[in-house]
Design an enzyme around this catalytic site. Structure first.
Site, PDB file in Angstrom:
ATOM      1  N   GLY A  20       0.829  -1.202   0.000  1.00 35.85           N
ATOM      2  CA  GLY A  20       0.000   0.000   0.000  1.00 35.85           C
ATOM      3  C   GLY A  20       0.865   1.255   0.000  1.00 35.85           C
ATOM      4  O   GLY A  20       0.623   2.198  -0.763  1.00 35.85           O
ATOM      5  N   GLU A  39       9.797   4.372   7.253  1.00 40.31           N
ATOM      6  CA  GLU A  39       9.815   2.904   7.294  1.00 40.31           C
ATOM      7  C   GLU A  39      10.716   2.437   8.430  1.00 40.31           C
ATOM      8  O   GLU A  39      11.878   2.837   8.511  1.00 40.31           O
ATOM      9  CB  GLU A  39      10.325   2.375   5.942  1.00 40.31           C
ATOM     10  CG  GLU A  39      10.667   0.903   5.905  1.00 40.31           C
ATOM     11  CD  GLU A  39       9.537  -0.029   6.338  1.00 40.31           C
ATOM     12  OE1 GLU A  39       8.465   0.013   5.725  1.00 40.31           O
ATOM     13  OE2 GLU A  39       9.731  -0.790   7.312  1.00 40.31           O
ATOM     14  N   GLY A  90       6.712  -6.079   2.969  1.00 39.41           N
ATOM     15  CA  GLY A  90       6.698  -7.537   2.843  1.00 39.41           C
ATOM     16  C   GLY A  90       7.283  -8.028   1.527  1.00 39.41           C
ATOM     17  O   GLY A  90       7.527  -9.231   1.377  1.00 39.41           O
ATOM     18  N   ALA A  95       6.940 -14.320  -1.385  1.00 39.99           N
ATOM     19  CA  ALA A  95       7.257 -15.322  -2.395  1.00 39.99           C
ATOM     20  C   ALA A  95       6.941 -14.845  -3.805  1.00 39.99           C
ATOM     21  O   ALA A  95       7.078 -15.611  -4.758  1.00 39.99           O
ATOM     22  CB  ALA A  95       6.489 -16.604  -2.087  1.00 39.99           C
ATOM     23  N   VAL A 237       1.198  10.430  15.906  1.00 33.83           N
ATOM     24  CA  VAL A 237       0.645  11.265  14.825  1.00 33.83           C
ATOM     25  C   VAL A 237      -0.457  12.073  15.465  1.00 33.83           C
ATOM     26  O   VAL A 237      -1.377  11.492  16.057  1.00 33.83           O
ATOM     27  CB  VAL A 237       0.028  10.398  13.696  1.00 33.83           C
ATOM     28  CG1 VAL A 237      -0.597  11.288  12.618  1.00 33.83           C
ATOM     29  CG2 VAL A 237       1.056   9.453  13.088  1.00 33.83           C
ATOM     30  N   HIS A 477      -0.689 -14.009   5.923  1.00 31.89           N
ATOM     31  CA  HIS A 477      -1.637 -13.139   5.228  1.00 31.89           C
ATOM     32  C   HIS A 477      -2.648 -12.550   6.198  1.00 31.89           C
ATOM     33  O   HIS A 477      -3.846 -12.783   6.066  1.00 31.89           O
ATOM     34  CB  HIS A 477      -2.362 -13.924   4.136  1.00 31.89           C
ATOM     35  CG  HIS A 477      -1.445 -14.479   3.100  1.00 31.89           C
ATOM     36  ND1 HIS A 477      -1.706 -15.624   2.394  1.00 31.89           N
ATOM     37  CD2 HIS A 477      -0.255 -14.031   2.647  1.00 31.89           C
ATOM     38  CE1 HIS A 477      -0.708 -15.862   1.548  1.00 31.89           C
ATOM     39  NE2 HIS A 477       0.188 -14.908   1.690  1.00 31.89           N
ATOM     40  N   GLY A 510      -3.064  -3.816   4.020  1.00 29.67           N
ATOM     41  CA  GLY A 510      -3.925  -4.987   4.168  1.00 29.67           C
ATOM     42  C   GLY A 510      -5.015  -4.816   5.213  1.00 29.67           C
ATOM     43  O   GLY A 510      -5.976  -5.594   5.238  1.00 29.67           O
TER      44      GLY A 510
HETATM   45  C1  LIG Z   1       7.287 -15.305   4.206  1.00 30.57           C
HETATM   46  C2  LIG Z   1       6.167 -14.566   3.545  1.00 30.57           C
HETATM   47  C3  LIG Z   1       5.823 -14.866   2.223  1.00 30.57           C
HETATM   48  C4  LIG Z   1       4.771 -14.181   1.602  1.00 30.57           C
HETATM   49  N1  LIG Z   1       4.481 -14.469   0.300  1.00 30.57           N
HETATM   50  C5  LIG Z   1       3.487 -13.789  -0.323  1.00 30.57           C
HETATM   51  C6  LIG Z   1       3.198 -14.026  -1.696  1.00 30.57           C
HETATM   52  O1  LIG Z   1       3.846 -14.817  -2.373  1.00 30.57           O
HETATM   53  N2  LIG Z   1       2.189 -13.325  -2.263  1.00 30.57           N
HETATM   54  C7  LIG Z   1       1.434 -12.416  -1.558  1.00 30.57           C
HETATM   55  O2  LIG Z   1       0.517 -11.830  -2.129  1.00 30.57           O
HETATM   56  N3  LIG Z   1       1.710 -12.170  -0.267  1.00 30.57           N
HETATM   57  C8  LIG Z   1       2.704 -12.811   0.365  1.00 30.57           C
HETATM   58  N4  LIG Z   1       3.000 -12.539   1.679  1.00 30.57           N
HETATM   59  C9  LIG Z   1       2.184 -11.534   2.378  1.00 30.57           C
HETATM   60  C10 LIG Z   1       2.620 -10.126   2.000  1.00 30.57           C
HETATM   61  O3  LIG Z   1       3.956  -9.923   2.359  1.00 30.57           O
HETATM   62  C11 LIG Z   1       1.719  -9.116   2.697  1.00 30.57           C
HETATM   63  O4  LIG Z   1       0.365  -9.441   2.460  1.00 30.57           O
HETATM   64  C12 LIG Z   1       1.958  -7.708   2.194  1.00 30.57           C
HETATM   65  O5  LIG Z   1       3.311  -7.367   2.307  1.00 30.57           O
HETATM   66  C13 LIG Z   1       1.107  -6.727   2.980  1.00 30.57           C
HETATM   67  O6  LIG Z   1       1.254  -5.457   2.403  1.00 30.57           O
HETATM   68  P1  LIG Z   1       0.975  -4.154   3.259  1.00 30.57           P
HETATM   69  O7  LIG Z   1       1.066  -2.997   2.339  1.00 30.57           O
HETATM   70  O8  LIG Z   1      -0.286  -4.346   4.016  1.00 30.57           O
HETATM   71  O9  LIG Z   1       2.134  -4.084   4.364  1.00 30.57           O
HETATM   72  P2  LIG Z   1       3.647  -4.529   4.365  1.00 30.57           P
HETATM   73  O10 LIG Z   1       4.094  -4.931   3.014  1.00 30.57           O
HETATM   74  O11 LIG Z   1       3.789  -5.518   5.465  1.00 30.57           O
HETATM   75  O12 LIG Z   1       4.404  -3.196   4.739  1.00 30.57           O
HETATM   76  C14 LIG Z   1       4.212  -2.516   5.954  1.00 30.57           C
HETATM   77  C15 LIG Z   1       5.511  -1.851   6.340  1.00 30.57           C
HETATM   78  O13 LIG Z   1       5.229  -0.915   7.377  1.00 30.57           O
HETATM   79  C16 LIG Z   1       6.328  -0.887   8.267  1.00 30.57           C
HETATM   80  N5  LIG Z   1       5.869  -0.373   9.561  1.00 30.57           N
HETATM   81  C17 LIG Z   1       5.035  -0.978  10.444  1.00 30.57           C
HETATM   82  N6  LIG Z   1       4.838  -0.190  11.521  1.00 30.57           N
HETATM   83  C18 LIG Z   1       5.566   0.927  11.307  1.00 30.57           C
HETATM   84  C19 LIG Z   1       5.779   2.129  12.086  1.00 30.57           C
HETATM   85  N7  LIG Z   1       5.172   2.325  13.271  1.00 30.57           N
HETATM   86  N8  LIG Z   1       6.629   3.060  11.585  1.00 30.57           N
HETATM   87  C20 LIG Z   1       7.240   2.885  10.382  1.00 30.57           C
HETATM   88  N9  LIG Z   1       7.066   1.773   9.629  1.00 30.57           N
HETATM   89  C21 LIG Z   1       6.230   0.821  10.075  1.00 30.57           C
HETATM   90  C22 LIG Z   1       6.788  -2.330   8.311  1.00 30.57           C
HETATM   91  O14 LIG Z   1       8.151  -2.391   8.700  1.00 30.57           O
HETATM   92  C23 LIG Z   1       6.565  -2.798   6.882  1.00 30.57           C
HETATM   93  O15 LIG Z   1       7.730  -2.707   6.110  1.00 30.57           O
HETATM   94  C24 LIG Z   1       4.051 -13.193   2.314  1.00 30.57           C
HETATM   95  C25 LIG Z   1       4.408 -12.884   3.632  1.00 30.57           C
HETATM   96  C26 LIG Z   1       5.453 -13.553   4.242  1.00 30.57           C
HETATM   97  C27 LIG Z   1       5.813 -13.196   5.653  1.00 30.57           C
END
Ligand SMILES: Cc1cc2nc3c(=O)[nH]c(=O)nc-3n(C[C@H](O)[C@H](O)[C@H](O)COP(=O)(O)OP(=O)(O)OC[C@H]3O[C@@H](n4cnc5c(N)ncnc54)[C@H](O)[C@@H]3O)c2cc1C
Ligand code: SF4
Length: 556
Positions: A20, A39, A90, A95, A237, A477, A510
Site C-alpha cells: 500500500g 519505514e 513484505g 514469495a 501522529v 496473510h 492490508g
Molecule cells: C514469508 C512470507 C511470504 C509471503 N508471500 C506472499 C506471496 O507470495 N504473495 C502475496 O501476495 N503475499 C505474500 N506474503 C504476504 C505479503 O507480504 C503481505 O500481504 C503484504 O506485504 C502486505 O502489504 P501491506 O502494504 O499491508 O504491508 P507490508 O508490506 O507488510 O508493509 C508494511 C511496512 O510498514 C512498516 N511499519 C510498520 N509499523 C511501522 C511504524 N510504526 N513506523 C514505520 N514503519 C512501520 C513495516 O516495517 C513494513 O515494512 C508473504 C508474507 C510472508 C511473511
C-alpha cells in the site's frame, strides 16, 4: 514568505513502505506532491541479504534482541502472524506470487455494495500487475511436478496452474542470470537480472530477479522526489495547531528503530497522512494513538474483523529425496482441491532450514491435550517402528532440500478481533491482544491431501508445531482490522480509504481488506491502493479538505 503549505515539511507522509505504502508514494509523487515515506525496517540489497536463514540476525526482525532482519513472527493467542519489515515492506521476504481473488469477494464483507468494485477493480489490477511485472511462472521445479502428479491422483489435475509471479524470468529454454538494462520502465527503472530458480525468494532475492517494491513503485517514487527514511519508526501522529479533525495538518513523531539507547527522536509536519504499516502495524499504531489521545476519534471498529485468510501451513518431508525440492521459485504452482480450498507448493532455498524447528509429524484429532497426547503417541510409535526415518524427519539439516511446504487457503468467512490491553505478565504497557472464536488450526481436506502426497512421494506429512501444542494456526496473510465500510459504526475507512473522523488521512494496506480473499493478498492490496490514490487530485488542485463520507445506500 513561504505559502502556508510550504511551511510544513511535506504534503503527504506515508507510514510504511509495503504494497500500500509504495503504491501511494509513487502515485502521490507523480501527482506533484512532496512525499516522505517513513519505514522502520532496513534497506536491503543483493549484497547485504543473508545467504541462509541460519544467519538469524540478518533474517529475523526483533531489534531489541539485536536481530535486524526483514522477517518477523508475532505470537497471539489465536494466531501466529508472519510478516515483513523492510524498505519495500513484505515484498523483500514475500514469495512474489500475485494472484487476483475470485470476483465473489467484492460481494462479501463490509465493503459489499459501497462501490462498483467488479467494474472498477480490473483496471487497477491491470495497473498494479504492469508495475509489479507479473508474468506466468515458467520455472517449474520438482516440488511443482509432484504437486501436479498428486492433483491428478485426487482428480484435481485440471485445476493445476502455474502461479502468476512478480519475477523477471528468462525465456522458457534460456538459462537465468543474465543482466538487462531496465526491462520494465523504458529506461527509468534499474537494471535487472533474470531468475535462476534457486528457490530463495523468501530469503530476499540475492540475484536481482524478484520484482520487489524497491525496484519498481518505491524506486520510481524516490527517483521523482519522495524521501524515504529507513530504520525510522512512527510513534505518534497528531493534528497540528490543536485542530480536532486534522484540517490544519499533522505532526508525525519518530524514533530510530534499530537502536536501544539514543533513539534520535524526530518530528515532521505534513498536510496529509497515509497509514500503510500493514494490517498488524496500522492496527497497533492506531490503537496506541487512540489510547494516548492523539487520534481519539478513530472508529471503535478498530481491530474488528481481522482475517487470517483461513490458512494452514502443512508439508511433506522426503528424507534423502533424490531430487532437490528447494529448486524452482518459492511458490511455483497451485491446485484447487475443491471450490473453496486452494493449495500452493512452497519452498525455501537449500540450506535455509530453520523453519524445520517449527515443523513436526502431522497429527489430527481434537485440539488441546488430546491432540498433544496423540502427537506424542504417534511420535513414540514412529520412533520405535522407524527410528532412523523418524530422526531424519525431525532433524533440521537438509530440511529445505527435502521438503515441499503446502500453503492451504480457503475463501471462507471467519475472523478474530484485536484489542489493546495490558497483559498480566507485563502490566506496564498495553499490547495488541487477540479475541474471539478460534480459527480452525487445520483444514481436514488439506491434511488428507498432505497424507496422500506423502505416500506418493515416499515422504512423511508434517505440520506446524504451534498448531499442535497451542492450537494456534500460522498465517503470512493477516488482513483487516481497519476495514472499508459504510460508516464509522461498521469500519475505520470509507470506500475511498479515508479515515472516519479526520481530514486528509488515509489507510492503504492490508488492514482495509474486508473479507478473506482466498489467494495471496499483495496484488489486491496494491490494486486497492492504486484505486484509492486515483481519487486524490493533482497537487495543483489540492483543496486539503478530503474527509470520509458515510454511505447509506449501495453504489452498485
Ligand atoms: C514469508 C512470507 C511470504 C509471503 N508471500 C506472499 C506471496 O507470495 N504473495 C502475496 O501476495 N503475499 C505474500 N506474503 C504476504 C505479503 O507480504 C503481505 O500481504 C503484504 O506485504 C502486505 O502489504 P501491506 O502494504 O499491508 O504491508 P507490508 O508490506 O507488510 O508493509 C508494511 C511496512 O510498514 C512498516 N511499519 C510498520 N509499523 C511501522 C511504524 N510504526 N513506523 C514505520 N514503519 C512501520 C513495516 O516495517 C513494513 O515494512 C508473504 C508474507 C510472508 C511473511
Ligand atoms: S528463485 Fe532465486 S533468483 Fe529467482 S526470484 Fe527467487 S530468489 Fe531470485
Amino acid at each position: 514568505m513561504k505559502p502556508p503549505d510550504r511551511q510544513l515539511d511535506f504534503d503527504f507522509i506515508v507510514i510504511g513502505s509495503g504494497f500500500g505504502g509504495s503504491v501511494a508514494a509513487h502515485r502521490l509523487t507523480e501527482k506533484g506532491y512532496r512525499v516522505a515515506v517513513i519505514e522502520m525496517g532496513r534497506r536491503w540489497t543483493p549484497e547485504n541479504l543473508p545467504s541462509t536463514n541460519w544467519l538469524i540476525h540478518r533474517w529475523f526482525w526483533r531489534p531489541n534482541l539485536a536481530l535486524r532482519g526483514f522477517f518477523n513472527m508475532r505470537f497471539f493467542r489465536h494466531v501466529t502472524i508472519l510478516h515483513g519489515c523492510a524498505v519495500g515492506g513484505g515484498s523483500i521476504t514475500y514469495a512474489a506470487t500475485l494472484l487476483r481473488p475470485p470476483e465473489k469477494v467484492w460481494g462479501m464483507g463490509s465493503w459489499a455494495g459501497l462501490a462498483g468494485w467488479k467494474e472498477e477493480m480490473p483496471r487497477h489490477f491491470a495497473a498494479a500487475s504492469r508495475m509489479l511485472g507479473v508474468v506466468e511462472n515458467n520455472i517449474l521445479g520438482p516440488a511443482d511436478h509432484l504437486l501436479k502428479k498428486m492433483a491428478d491422483v485426487v482428480g484435481a489435475g485440471d485445476t493445476f496452474y502455474r502461479t502468476s509471479v512478480a519475477i523477471f524470468q528468462p525465456g522458457e529454454t534460456e538459462p537465468g542470470g543474465k543482466t538487462f538494462h531496465d526491462p520494465f520502465f523504458g529506461g527509468e527503472g534499474p537494471d535487472r537480472t533474470t531468475c535462476i530458480g534457486c528457490g530463495g525468494c523468501m530469503m530476499g532475492c540475492r540475484h536481482g530477479a524478484k520484482n520487489t517494491l524497491d525496484l519498481n513503485y518505491l524506486y520510481l517514487a524516490e527517483k521523482h522526489g519522495a524521501q524515504v527514511f529507513p530504520e525510522t519508526k512512527v510513534v505518534d501522529v497528531k493534528p497540528l495547531n490543536g485542530s480536532d479533525d486534522g484540517s490544519e495538518g499533522y505532526e508525525v513523531h519518530t524514533v530510530k528503530s534499530t537502536v536501544w539507547l539514543d533513539r534520535h527522536p524526530g518530528r515532521f509536519t505534513c498536510r496529509a497522512v497515509v497509514f500503510a504499516a500493514s494490517s498488524l502495524g496500522t492496527m497497533e499504531l492506531l490503537f496506541h494513538l487512540k489510547d494516548r489521545g492523539s487520534l481519539p476519534a478513530i472508529s471503535t471498529q478498530l481491530g474488528k474483523r481481522v482475517r487470517t485468510n483461513s490458512e494452514s501451513l502443512i508439508g511433506v518431508r522426503v528424507p534423502g529425496s533424490p531430487e532437490d525440492l528447494s529448486k524452482g521459485i518459492a511458490i511455483g504452482s497451485g491446485v484447487y482441491i475443491d471450490e473453496h480450498t486452494h493449495i500452493e507448493a512452497v519452498r525455501y532455498p537449500s540450506g535455509s532450514d530453520t523453519m524445520s524447528l517449527l515443523t513436526t509429524i502431522m497429527t489430527g484429532g481434537r485440539p488441546g491435550t488430546s491432540r498433544i497426547t496423540l502427537w506424542l503417541r504417534n511420535l513414540a510409535i514412529s520412533l520405535l517402528r522407524h527410528p532412523w526415518k523418524t530422526l531424519r524427519i525431525l532433524q533440521p539439516w537438509s530440511w529445505a532440500r527435502e521438503t515441499v511446504i503446502l500453503l492451504c487457503m480457503q475463501a471462507l468467512e471467519g475472523h478474530i478481533n484485536m484489542c489493546w490491553k495490558r497483559c498480566w505478565f507485563w502490566p506496564f504497557r498495553k499490547f495488541l491482544v487477540s479475541r474471539g472464536e478460534r480459527v480452525p488450526t487445520y483444514i481436514p481436506k488439506a491434511n488428507e491431501f498432505a497424507e496422500k502426497f506423502a505416500r506418493l512421494s515416499g515422504g512423511t506429512a508434517v505440520s506446524m508445531l504451534p498448531e499442535i501444542l497451542f492450537d494456534v494456526p500460522g498465517t503470512a496473510h493477516c488482513l483487516g482490522g481497519c476495514v472499508i465500510a459504510a460508516s464509522e459504526e461498521e469500519g475505520v475507512v470509507d470506500f475511498r480509504h479515508r479515515v472516519f473522523g479526520y481530514k486528509n488521512m488515509y489507510i492503504c494496506d492490508g488492514s482495509v481488506v474486508a473479507t478473506n480473499l482466498g489467494v495471496n493478498p499483495s496484488l489486491t492490496i496494491a490494486a486497492l491502493a492504486e484505486r484509492a490514490m486515483n481519487f486524490i487530485p493533482p497537487a495543483s488542485q489540492a483543496a486539503w479538505n478530503d474527509m470520509a463520507e458515510e454511505t447509506t445506500s449501495a453504489r452498485q
